[in-house]
Write an enzyme that holds these catalytic residues in place. Structure first.
Site, PDB file in Angstrom:
ATOM      1  N   GLU A 245      44.866 -42.398  -5.722  1.00  0.00           N
ATOM      2  CA  GLU A 245      44.233 -42.275  -7.033  1.00  0.00           C
ATOM      3  C   GLU A 245      42.861 -42.925  -6.898  1.00  0.00           C
ATOM      4  O   GLU A 245      42.748 -44.137  -6.696  1.00  0.00           O
ATOM      5  CB  GLU A 245      45.062 -42.970  -8.100  1.00  0.00           C
ATOM      6  CG  GLU A 245      44.453 -42.902  -9.492  1.00  0.00           C
ATOM      7  CD  GLU A 245      45.123 -43.851 -10.463  1.00  0.00           C
ATOM      8  OE1 GLU A 245      44.406 -44.496 -11.250  1.00  0.00           O
ATOM      9  OE2 GLU A 245      46.364 -43.958 -10.421  1.00  0.00           O
ATOM     10  N   CYS A 282      42.029 -47.148 -15.506  1.00  0.00           N
ATOM     11  CA  CYS A 282      41.684 -45.921 -14.794  1.00  0.00           C
ATOM     12  C   CYS A 282      41.597 -44.723 -15.731  1.00  0.00           C
ATOM     13  O   CYS A 282      41.010 -43.697 -15.380  1.00  0.00           O
ATOM     14  CB  CYS A 282      42.692 -45.648 -13.687  1.00  0.00           C
ATOM     15  SG  CYS A 282      44.407 -45.732 -14.230  1.00  0.00           S
TER      16      CYS A 282
END
Length: 513
Positions: A245, A282
């Site tokens: 990620e 995020c």
């Protein structure tokens, strides 16, 4: 060669709290990986695996006060936020224990012989097995949920894979304490403690992804760091899956009707999402498309007013603080960009939220404004004022992959059967779906529920694979399918035997059984 110390640092004032460990050499990493590989077979017992995950959750709960105090001293995220994150981590461990018990992730499929079709089908029995030792790279912004005891570790252990975790340098003492809790939990379930290993240091991360016994890797962090490791994983003599990620802009589109209906509400709640955790999530909304004109102005005024009231905060480390301030300054200096709320340093270690805005035409043309479609980590967002659907489409066409995309629509647009659904929401949803792994309507993306249906991932660079790092299906990253053909029942693993002694869910001849 002298050992390189690993220090615990307080980001509030930059002081060293003490030495925690030393950076792992290639020999240390080799020993950790080989120790993990040596006990891999112990994880074959699904009952023991489930018990281990529950014991790990209990150990973390028992250590709650000490863990939160350590994490707060190393991250400045605050006890309230960290208490919630630890609770989420414990929930995640127990959820994966339930996943192990249920056995659905084994994906057992049996086809009996059938010579009435062309070509004939032999006896085929398929299920999934653990891939091997997994390297986990801890995240900076989640010292529990995406670090030592986080989703990558929990899902790998649930799959039956031992883990070697590379601690993040921003919270080494927290990492040591959390790893100790997991290693204490293993013997409680009858497993060796070496199913969880911990190493520190930048070079250790490279040695880990290159190690021939490491079978897969999970990463949460920057595009630059993640891409370097991803390339290393692909360049090995035997390439391995790298589930990374890497970064996300998390665009938001506000329709004209939504702005007219509730501009102030959208602006205020958006500010809360942007500044949550000092903007270090995020899934923070980073690029917001709002209609030009009176209603869009109302929204931006509310957003700016709310961000101006956000208290200054400490970012995770000085490097991130500097990157945030420099990044916002560079974006604000672009032609046609206005600083509605200037991002600013507040004292030697804190920063204030920022808001930039510009006409959509500047970004849609793509002339010198590419920096605005890159993530800026911290409590800030960029507002883009559009004049029509063509500009929205042009900007969305320029965006990279994202973890989330958000659509704010009016009550009328959300009502099934109205023309607005066909003309606005239904037109925008497919465009946002192409950009993100999770599409949010009339809510905000900050906050990722731990649930079986959750997907935390997205097109590159949001992630390097199509898998999720949150939710039950995260376990699939650490498994590989294998098929037995025409194999005598006595030789089959118990999961595939005809009488189904483990009572697993399975599909037989195309039907659930």
């Amino acid at each position: 060669m002298a050992a390189v110390p690993v220090w615990s640092v307080d980001p509030r004032d930059g002081t060293r709290r003490g030495q925690v460990a030393v950076e792992a050499t290639a020999a240390h990493v080799d020993a950790a990986v080989r120790s993990a590989e040596a006990v891999r077979g112990a994880l074959a017992d699904r009952t023991a695996r489930a018990a281990f995950l529950r014991a790990a959750a209990a150990e973390l709960e028992d250590d709650r006060a000490e863990l939160i105090a350590l994490a707060d001293a190393e991250t400045a995220l605050g006890p309230t936020r960290l208490d919630g994150e630890l609770a989420r981590t414990v929930t995640q461990l127990r959820a994966f224990a339930d996943t192990v018990d249920a056995g659905r992730f084994l994906d057992v499929i049996i086809d009996h012989p059938n010579d009435t079709v062309t070509p004939p089908v032999p006896d085929l029995r398929r299920y999934k097995i653990p891939i091997g030792v997994v390297a986990v790279y801890a995240a900076s912004n989640f010292p529990f949920a995406f670090s030592i005891p986080g989703g990558d570790t929990a899902s790998a252990l649930a799959a039956g894979c031992p883990v070697v975790v590379k601690a993040h340098p921003d919270h080494p003492a927290t990492s040591e304490r959390a790893a100790a809790a997991l290693r204490r939990a293993a013997p409680r379930a009858g497993l060796p403690e070496d199913v969880v290993q911990l190493v520190h240091g930048f070079d250790a991360g490279l040695h880990l992804v290159r190690h021939p016994l490491v079978a897969a890797a999970g990463f949460t962090g920057s595009i630059r760091g993640g891409r370097a490791l991803f390339d290393e994983a692909a360049a090995r003599p035997t390439p391995i899956p790298f589930h990374g990620e890497l970064g996300s802009l998390n665009p938001v589109v506000v329709t004209e009707a939504a702005a007219a209906e509730r501009a102030e509400e959208i602006g205020t709640t958006l500010a809360q999402s942007v500044s949550l955790g000092h903007g270090q999530f995020c899934v923070k909304p980073g690029l917001v498309l709002v209609p030009a004109g009176r209603h869009g102005d109302r929204l931006v005024t509310a957003l700016a007013g709310a961000l101006e009231k956000v208290p200054s905060g400490v970012l995770l480390d000085e490097r991130m603080r500097r990157a945030y301030l420099d990044g916002m300054a560079a974006r604000g200096a672009l032609p046609g960009v206005h600083a509605d709320v200037p991002a600013a340093a507040d004292g030697a270690h804190e920063v204030r939220a920022g808001l930039l805005s510009l006409p959509a035409a500047l970004l849609a043309e793509g002339d010198g404004h590419d920096l605005l479609i890159e993530e800026c980590f911290g409590p800030a967002a960029v507002v883009v004022r559009y004049t029509g659907p063509e500009e929205v489409d042009a900007i969305l066409a320029r965006l990279p992959g994202n973890l989330t995309a958000t659509l704010q629509i009016s009550r009328e647009e959300a009502e099934p059967g109205t023309r607005e659904v066909a003309g606005t929401a239904a037109r925008l949803l497919p465009r946002l779906t192409a950009l993100a792994g999770r599409v949010v309507v009339n809510a905000w993306p900050t906050g990722v529920a731990v649930a079986p249906a959750q997907h935390h991932g997205g097109p590159y660079p949001a992630s390097t694979s199509t898998s999720t790092s949150v939710g039950e299906t995260a376990v699939e990253r650490w498994l590989r399918p294998v098929v037995y053909q025409n194999t005598p029942d006595a030789l089959l693993p118990p999961e595939l035997r005809e009488d189904n002694p483990l009572r697993l869910p399975r599909r037989v001849d195309g039907h659930p059984a």
